[in-house]
Design an enzyme around this catalytic site. Structure first.
Site, PDB file in Angstrom:
ATOM      1  N   ASP A  95       3.072   2.964  -5.964  1.00 62.48           N
ATOM      2  CA  ASP A  95       3.945   3.531  -5.082  1.00 62.48           C
ATOM      3  C   ASP A  95       3.883   4.944  -4.871  1.00 62.48           C
ATOM      4  OD1 ASP A  95       5.664   1.393  -4.717  1.00 62.48           O
ATOM      5  OD2 ASP A  95       6.302   1.487  -6.823  1.00 62.48           O
ATOM      6  N   GLU A 118      13.572  -7.626  -0.739  1.00 63.27           N
ATOM      7  CA  GLU A 118      12.777  -7.257  -1.724  1.00 63.27           C
ATOM      8  C   GLU A 118      13.561  -5.798  -2.700  1.00 63.27           C
ATOM      9  OE1 GLU A 118       8.886  -5.641  -1.272  1.00 63.27           O
ATOM     10  OE2 GLU A 118       8.213  -7.596  -0.425  1.00 63.27           O
ATOM     11  N   TYR A 120       1.763 -11.667   0.104  1.00 60.24           N
ATOM     12  CA  TYR A 120       1.844 -10.203   0.675  1.00 60.24           C
ATOM     13  C   TYR A 120       0.615  -9.675   1.053  1.00 60.24           C
ATOM     14  CZ  TYR A 120       4.446  -5.766   0.633  1.00 60.24           C
ATOM     15  OH  TYR A 120       4.896  -4.330   0.839  1.00 60.24           O
TER      16      TYR A 120
END
Length: 263
Positions: free
Chosen positions: A60, A49, A175
């Site tokens: 994030d 990734e 995911y």
């Protein structure tokens, strides 16, 4: 069949789970970043990734935010990220690369141009965290038409009513984000992850990979044993932030990959 599909087919034939490693393109600088990316397959990484640096990475945590800042300050751009992938492809034509980031740089470049350039650079899939399924016409469907997998995130708050929508048009793998919140915030719990993975698998034949909160070889083994594989990002990025050499980062990654592959 994409490189991602081929990788999962090969892993299944070997009875192995996938280990996915996240690194930020251009962190801490272009030369060392390329060296780290090139070292990942030999360290046991099945899928890379590659983070696309962005000024406002809302999903994030601090570790990856700072990595993005270092990369941007070192001059990394969207074009630089694609160039890095292309340089990796000069030596490795089999390891899948998933570009993970936000839509704004892609939109600014133009979707059609971006997809053509990403495909030419050897990118295999996209994770664009700020585009919901309702916006599939924007990038997801054009990406798949261009031969790129579009990988969607499912989270602990993705209920049974929402899940089918999330899975629509998803390809490559799903995911599963093991914790609520941002990257690097907490440790994943196998007891919490197991029923969620089972629930997702009841709705799709795609592999389910679990990320967020996996920081040690033991946790990588635990989580990979529950799912089809696991992702480690913040823990690897933290090693890069400490100024570790390419060899030291690769050794750290290998320990994580070995854990996942024991599952």
């Amino acid at each position: 069949m994409s490189r991602i599909d081929a990788k999962f087919a090969a892993l299944k034939a070997e009875g192995k789970k996938a280990f996915v490693a996240y690194v930020m393109a251009g962190d801490p600088d272009e030369i060392r970043s390329l060296g780290i990316v090139k070292a990942l397959p030999a360290a046991g990484v099945d899928i890379i990734e590659l983070g696309l640096p962005f000024t406002d990475p809302m999903a994030d945590g601090q570790t990856i935010q700072l990595a993005g800042q270092r990369a941007l300050e070192a001059g990394m751009t969207l074009q630089g990220t694609l160039d890095l992938a292309a340089k990796f492809r000069e030596e490795d034509d089999t390891t899948p690369i998933v570009l993970m980031g936000y839509y704004n740089p892609i939109y600014s470049r133009g979707v059609d141009r971006f997809l053509a350039d990403a495909k030419a650079a050897g990118i295999d899939g996209l994770i664009v965290v700020d585009l919901p399924p309702e916006e599939d016409d924007e990038l997801c469907i054009p990406a798949q038409a261009a031969g790129l997998n579009f990988i969607r995130l499912a989270t602990p708050t993705t209920d049974d009513a929402r899940l089918p929508k999330v899975l629509t048009n998803t390809s490559g793998f799903v995911y599963y984000v093991s914790i609520t919140g941002i990257t690097g915030a907490a440790e994943a719990s196998g007891a919490d992850v197991a029923p969620e993975v089972a629930r997702i698998k009841a709705h799709t034949d795609l592999p389910v990979i679990v990320g967020f909160g996996v920081k040690t070889p033991q946790k990588a083994e635990e989580i990979a044993g529950i799912a089809d594989g696991t992702v480690v990002g913040s823990a690897i990025v933290s090693e890069i932030a400490k100024g570790k050499s390419v060899a030291e980062v690769a050794a750290f990654v290998k320990a994580l990959a070995d854990g996942a592959h024991r599952a």
